[in-house]
Design a protein around this motif. Structure first.
Motif, short mmCIF file in Angstrom:
data_model
loop_
_atom_site.label_atom_id
_atom_site.label_comp_id
_atom_site.label_asym_id
_atom_site.label_seq_id
_atom_site.Cartn_x
_atom_site.Cartn_y
_atom_site.Cartn_z
N ILE A 4 46.14 26.43 54.00
CA ILE A 4 46.01 27.35 54.30
C ILE A 4 46.75 27.43 55.89
O ILE A 4 47.20 28.10 55.61
N ALA A 5 45.97 26.71 56.28
CA ALA A 5 46.47 26.52 57.89
C ALA A 5 47.79 26.56 58.00
O ALA A 5 48.40 26.70 58.96
N ASP A 6 48.43 24.99 57.61
CA ASP A 6 50.32 25.00 57.96
C ASP A 6 50.73 25.90 56.91
O ASP A 6 51.54 26.38 57.83
N GLY A 7 50.42 27.10 56.13
CA GLY A 7 50.94 28.52 55.62
C GLY A 7 50.56 29.15 56.76
O GLY A 7 51.97 29.60 57.63
N ILE A 8 49.67 29.32 57.39
CA ILE A 8 50.05 30.27 58.31
C ILE A 8 50.10 30.48 59.28
O ILE A 8 50.76 30.64 60.73
N LYS A 9 50.45 28.79 60.11
CA LYS A 9 51.50 28.34 60.97
C LYS A 9 52.32 28.62 60.91
O LYS A 9 53.23 28.83 61.33
N ASN A 10 53.33 27.87 59.84
CA ASN A 10 54.34 28.65 59.20
C ASN A 10 54.66 29.90 59.74
O ASN A 10 55.91 30.35 59.99
N ASP A 11 53.74 30.74 58.84
CA ASP A 11 54.04 32.42 59.48
C ASP A 11 53.90 32.79 60.83
O ASP A 11 54.55 33.74 61.45
N ILE A 12 52.90 32.28 61.55
CA ILE A 12 53.17 31.53 62.83
C ILE A 12 54.69 31.76 63.94
O ILE A 12 55.06 32.27 64.08
N VAL A 13 54.82 30.57 63.36
CA VAL A 13 55.86 30.20 63.25
C VAL A 13 57.37 31.09 63.81
O VAL A 13 58.15 31.07 64.40
N SER A 14 57.81 32.03 62.14
CA SER A 14 58.43 31.79 61.68
C SER A 14 58.25 33.59 62.13
O SER A 14 59.40 34.27 61.93
N GLY A 15 57.75 34.58 62.61
CA GLY A 15 57.08 35.74 63.31
C GLY A 15 56.93 36.20 62.13
O GLY A 15 56.34 38.08 62.43
#
Length: 122
Positions: free
Chosen positions: A12-23
């Motif tokens: 979950i944390a990694d998915g949200i981080k990916n969403d932040i990095v990708s915009g």
């Protein structure tokens, strides 16, 4: 969405981080509540809360009392810095060590990277 390679809360944390990095998620943007997240992905709310707590502890998310969780203004920059450091440690350093062992000059690596990148400097 979830696999068996790591705990669901970490995914979950990694998915949200990916969403932040990708915009997908921007700075100061509100994220789903833990209950919404749990209902959407059909997981235990405590698991979702644990993932959100990781992000809060890292300064990626912050809570506005009575409103919800939001992406920190510095989150994207922090995540990019972490990923760049990890990229150099896990990819570039290992590649350089292997190149040295097999006798590939650094300039050959640079030339190859430039070819792959279309000859443009970033």
């Amino acid at each position: 969405m979830f696999d068996d390679r790591s705990p669901i809360y970490q995914q979950i944390a990694d998915g949200i981080k990916n969403d932040i990095v990708s915009g997908v998620l921007g700075e100061e943007e509100q994220v789903m509540s833990t209950n919404q997240y749990a209902a959407f992905y059909r997981i235990n709310p405590a698991t979702a809360a644990k993932g959100f707590q990781l992000l809060t502890d890292e300064g990626i998310l912050y809570k506005k009392r009575g409103i919800g969780m939001f992406v920190s203004p510095q989150a994207k920059g922090m995540l990019l810095e972490q990923r760049r450091a990890r990229f150099f440690e896990e990819v570039v350093d290992k590649m350089a060590a292997e190149a040295k062992v097999i006798g590939i000059p650094v300039m050959d690596i640079v030339k190859r990277l430039e070819q792959l990148n279309g000859g443009e400097e970033q």
